[in-house]
Motif scaffolding. Structure first.
Motif, PDB file in Angstrom:
ATOM      1  N   VAL A 157       0.912  -1.153   0.014  1.00  0.00           N
ATOM      2  CA  VAL A 157       0.129   0.224   0.013  1.00  0.00           C
ATOM      3  C   VAL A 157       0.941   1.262   0.094  1.00  0.00           C
ATOM      4  CG1 VAL A 157      -0.333   0.071   2.583  1.00  0.00           C
ATOM      5  CG2 VAL A 157      -1.916   1.280   1.083  1.00  0.00           C
ATOM      6  N   VAL A 158       0.259   2.367  -0.615  1.00  0.00           N
ATOM      7  CA  VAL A 158       0.880   3.716  -0.520  1.00  0.00           C
ATOM      8  C   VAL A 158       0.591   4.225   0.722  1.00  0.00           C
ATOM      9  CG1 VAL A 158       1.107   5.969  -1.297  1.00  0.00           C
ATOM     10  CG2 VAL A 158       0.686   3.997  -2.858  1.00  0.00           C
ATOM     11  N   THR A 159       1.545   4.802   1.596  1.00  0.00           N
ATOM     12  CA  THR A 159       1.429   5.393   2.908  1.00  0.00           C
ATOM     13  C   THR A 159       1.453   6.796   3.096  1.00  0.00           C
ATOM     14  OG1 THR A 159       3.637   5.043   3.637  1.00  0.00           O
ATOM     15  CG2 THR A 159       1.987   3.412   4.201  1.00  0.00           C
ATOM     16  N   ALA A 160       2.223   7.440   1.945  1.00  0.00           N
ATOM     17  CA  ALA A 160       2.224   8.810   1.733  1.00  0.00           C
ATOM     18  C   ALA A 160       2.656   9.258   0.393  1.00  0.00           C
ATOM     19  CB  ALA A 160       3.299   9.440   2.723  1.00  0.00           C
ATOM     20  N   VAL A 161       2.296  10.343  -0.075  1.00  0.00           N
ATOM     21  CA  VAL A 161       2.713  10.796  -1.239  1.00  0.00           C
ATOM     22  C   VAL A 161       3.375  12.111  -1.169  1.00  0.00           C
ATOM     23  CG1 VAL A 161       1.297   9.395  -2.729  1.00  0.00           C
ATOM     24  CG2 VAL A 161       0.564  11.705  -2.078  1.00  0.00           C
ATOM     25  N   SER A 162       4.337  12.671  -1.948  1.00  0.00           N
ATOM     26  CA  SER A 162       5.079  14.043  -1.820  1.00  0.00           C
ATOM     27  C   SER A 162       5.527  14.418  -3.078  1.00  0.00           C
ATOM     28  CB  SER A 162       6.347  13.579  -0.804  1.00  0.00           C
ATOM     29  OG  SER A 162       5.818  12.746   0.390  1.00  0.00           O
ATOM     30  N   SER A 163       5.500  15.760  -3.380  1.00  0.00           N
ATOM     31  CA  SER A 163       6.252  16.313  -4.319  1.00  0.00           C
ATOM     32  C   SER A 163       6.773  17.728  -4.141  1.00  0.00           C
ATOM     33  CB  SER A 163       5.231  16.191  -5.494  1.00  0.00           C
ATOM     34  OG  SER A 163       4.217  17.327  -5.160  1.00  0.00           O
ATOM     35  N   ASN A 164       7.785  18.364  -4.817  1.00  0.00           N
ATOM     36  CA  ASN A 164       8.129  19.766  -4.648  1.00  0.00           C
ATOM     37  C   ASN A 164       8.555  20.027  -5.928  1.00  0.00           C
ATOM     38  OD1 ASN A 164       8.945  21.922  -3.476  1.00  0.00           O
ATOM     39  ND2 ASN A 164      10.168  21.211  -2.199  1.00  0.00           N
ATOM     40  N   GLY A 165       8.135  21.413  -6.396  1.00  0.00           N
ATOM     41  CA  GLY A 165       8.328  22.289  -7.632  1.00  0.00           C
ATOM     42  C   GLY A 165       9.525  22.970  -7.475  1.00  0.00           C
ATOM     43  N   GLU A 166      10.273  22.509  -6.358  1.00  0.00           N
ATOM     44  CA  GLU A 166      11.667  23.339  -6.314  1.00  0.00           C
ATOM     45  C   GLU A 166      12.418  22.321  -5.613  1.00  0.00           C
ATOM     46  OE1 GLU A 166      11.286  26.776  -3.565  1.00  0.00           O
ATOM     47  OE2 GLU A 166       9.490  27.444  -4.551  1.00  0.00           O
ATOM     48  N   TYR A 167      13.727  22.596  -6.110  1.00  0.00           N
ATOM     49  CA  TYR A 167      15.058  21.669  -5.568  1.00  0.00           C
ATOM     50  C   TYR A 167      15.005  21.943  -4.203  1.00  0.00           C
ATOM     51  CZ  TYR A 167      16.787  20.532 -10.015  1.00  0.00           C
ATOM     52  OH  TYR A 167      16.916  20.040 -11.455  1.00  0.00           O
ATOM     53  N   SER A 168      15.047  20.665  -3.541  1.00  0.00           N
ATOM     54  CA  SER A 168      15.213  20.714  -1.940  1.00  0.00           C
ATOM     55  C   SER A 168      15.484  19.368  -1.465  1.00  0.00           C
ATOM     56  CB  SER A 168      14.131  21.461  -1.167  1.00  0.00           C
ATOM     57  OG  SER A 168      12.834  20.545  -1.367  1.00  0.00           O
ATOM     58  N   PHE A 169      15.846  19.071  -0.631  1.00  0.00           N
ATOM     59  CA  PHE A 169      16.107  17.449   0.001  1.00  0.00           C
ATOM     60  C   PHE A 169      14.680  16.762   0.209  1.00  0.00           C
ATOM     61  CE2 PHE A 169      17.187  14.186   2.847  1.00  0.00           C
ATOM     62  CZ  PHE A 169      17.988  13.393   2.037  1.00  0.00           C
ATOM     63  N   SER A 170      14.169  17.320   1.097  1.00  0.00           N
ATOM     64  CA  SER A 170      12.590  16.890   1.460  1.00  0.00           C
ATOM     65  C   SER A 170      11.598  17.316   0.720  1.00  0.00           C
ATOM     66  CB  SER A 170      12.416  17.128   2.936  1.00  0.00           C
ATOM     67  OG  SER A 170      13.398  16.661   3.867  1.00  0.00           O
ATOM     68  N   LYS A 171      10.387  16.666   0.527  1.00  0.00           N
ATOM     69  CA  LYS A 171       9.295  16.911  -0.289  1.00  0.00           C
ATOM     70  C   LYS A 171       8.252  17.023   0.751  1.00  0.00           C
ATOM     71  CE  LYS A 171      11.418  15.155  -4.314  1.00  0.00           C
ATOM     72  NZ  LYS A 171      11.146  15.312  -5.805  1.00  0.00           N
ATOM     73  N   PRO A 172       7.315  18.206   0.667  1.00  0.00           N
ATOM     74  CA  PRO A 172       6.001  18.261   1.098  1.00  0.00           C
ATOM     75  C   PRO A 172       5.192  16.992   0.998  1.00  0.00           C
ATOM     76  CG  PRO A 172       6.284  20.278   0.333  1.00  0.00           C
ATOM     77  CD  PRO A 172       7.586  19.239  -0.273  1.00  0.00           C
ATOM     78  N   ASN A 173       4.384  16.273   1.887  1.00  0.00           N
ATOM     79  CA  ASN A 173       3.350  15.368   1.818  1.00  0.00           C
ATOM     80  C   ASN A 173       2.246  16.149   1.222  1.00  0.00           C
ATOM     81  OD1 ASN A 173       3.851  13.853   5.123  1.00  0.00           O
ATOM     82  ND2 ASN A 173       5.059  13.271   2.810  1.00  0.00           N
ATOM     83  N   ARG A 174       1.652  15.501   0.078  1.00  0.00           N
ATOM     84  CA  ARG A 174       0.106  15.929  -0.424  1.00  0.00           C
ATOM     85  C   ARG A 174      -1.005  14.961  -0.237  1.00  0.00           C
ATOM     86  NH1 ARG A 174       2.386  21.008  -1.633  1.00  0.00           N
ATOM     87  NH2 ARG A 174       4.291  20.524  -2.790  1.00  0.00           N
ATOM     88  N   GLU A 175      -2.063  15.383  -0.710  1.00  0.00           N
ATOM     89  CA  GLU A 175      -3.035  14.698  -0.551  1.00  0.00           C
ATOM     90  C   GLU A 175      -3.221  13.441  -1.602  1.00  0.00           C
ATOM     91  OE1 GLU A 175      -7.131  16.686  -0.101  1.00  0.00           O
ATOM     92  OE2 GLU A 175      -6.395  17.894   1.467  1.00  0.00           O
ATOM     93  N   SER A 176      -2.551  14.028  -2.744  1.00  0.00           N
ATOM     94  CA  SER A 176      -2.424  13.123  -3.697  1.00  0.00           C
ATOM     95  C   SER A 176      -1.402  13.843  -4.699  1.00  0.00           C
ATOM     96  CB  SER A 176      -3.745  13.164  -4.894  1.00  0.00           C
ATOM     97  OG  SER A 176      -4.110  14.241  -5.231  1.00  0.00           O
ATOM     98  N   ILE A 177      -0.617  12.849  -5.479  1.00  0.00           N
ATOM     99  CA  ILE A 177       0.063  13.491  -6.883  1.00  0.00           C
ATOM    100  C   ILE A 177      -0.358  12.808  -7.970  1.00  0.00           C
ATOM    101  CG2 ILE A 177       2.250  13.646  -5.346  1.00  0.00           C
ATOM    102  CD1 ILE A 177       3.253  10.872  -6.356  1.00  0.00           C
ATOM    103  N   THR A 178       0.003  13.454  -9.098  1.00  0.00           N
ATOM    104  CA  THR A 178      -0.491  12.791 -10.427  1.00  0.00           C
ATOM    105  C   THR A 178       0.672  12.356 -11.295  1.00  0.00           C
ATOM    106  OG1 THR A 178      -2.366  14.291 -10.321  1.00  0.00           O
ATOM    107  CG2 THR A 178      -1.766  13.452 -12.542  1.00  0.00           C
ATOM    108  N   LEU A 179       0.756  11.172 -11.641  1.00  0.00           N
ATOM    109  CA  LEU A 179       1.814  10.673 -12.498  1.00  0.00           C
ATOM    110  C   LEU A 179       1.425  10.873 -13.883  1.00  0.00           C
ATOM    111  CD1 LEU A 179       2.759   7.364 -10.569  1.00  0.00           C
ATOM    112  CD2 LEU A 179       3.314   9.764 -10.312  1.00  0.00           C
ATOM    113  N   LEU A 180       2.603  11.381 -14.524  1.00  0.00           N
ATOM    114  CA  LEU A 180       2.042  11.670 -16.095  1.00  0.00           C
ATOM    115  C   LEU A 180       3.242  10.794 -17.017  1.00  0.00           C
ATOM    116  CD1 LEU A 180       2.568  15.505 -16.090  1.00  0.00           C
ATOM    117  CD2 LEU A 180       0.484  14.270 -16.069  1.00  0.00           C
TER     118      LEU A 180
END
Length: 180
Positions: free
Chosen positions: A4-27
């Motif tokens: 199962v997926v327990t969390a999804v994260s993304s960031n539009g800027e270069y950084s080490f960590s990525k904030p958690n999101r409610e969802s992400i969209t894969l393209l």
């Protein structure tokens, strides 16, 4: 245990960590919509410096949540997204999958496994000493990388925490994961 997926994260800027999101969209063919590492060609700065025309085999970064408990036993506290992954999983041996494995995530998304994440010194900048917990040597002397796997998006779709992951292993012979 079901994968199962327990969390999804993304960031539009270069950084080490990525904030958690409610969802992400894969393209398909690109990666995570709006994430700095999305694209047909490499986006990781060190790889861009080497050859910006290389194909992006690192569109999606997945880490198994079990790693957080493992490093927790050595005194480190790590939460989903903090090591820069896009998808945090539970109940699947990501590191044991062969190259070319397809991960069917949620209703539509399909990620093809391309290889292992190569942990870098930024991990020690995040928490001093953590790098030694996620990369080391096995009993045979070979390097062991535990900081997750990388993949490319074969089929796009929305991914949310709680989504099931179904694994399709390619026909053999299997190639073990190497760093990408």
């Amino acid at each position: 245990m079901n994968a199962v997926v327990t969390a999804v994260s993304s960031n539009g800027e270069y950084s080490f960590s990525k904030p958690n999101r409610e969802s992400i969209t894969l393209l398909a063919g690109l990666g995570v919509d709006g994430d700095v590492h999305a694209g047909v060609t490499v986006k990781h700065r060190s790889r861009v410096a080497q050859d910006p025309t290389q194909p992006n085999l690192r569109q999606v970064h997945l880490i198994h949540e079990e790693l957080f408990r493992e490093v927790g036993g050595a005194g480190f506290r790590v939460a989903p997204g903090e090591l820069g992954e896009n998808i945090t999983t539970r109940g699947i041996d990501l590191l044991g999958l062969p190259v070319g494995t397809l991960l069917h995530i949620g209703d539509e998304a399909v990620v093809e496994v391309t290889g292992l994440r190569n942990p870098c010194l930024q991990i020690d900048n995040f928490q001093q000493g953590l790098l030694k917990q996620v990369v080391g040597r096995g009993a045979d002397g070979n390097v062991v990388r535990k900081a997750g796997i990388m993949g490319i998006v074969r089929e796009g779709g929305v991914v949310r925490p709680g989504d099931a992951i179904r694994v399709t292993v390619p026909d053999g012979p299997h190639r073990p994961l190497e760093r990408v």
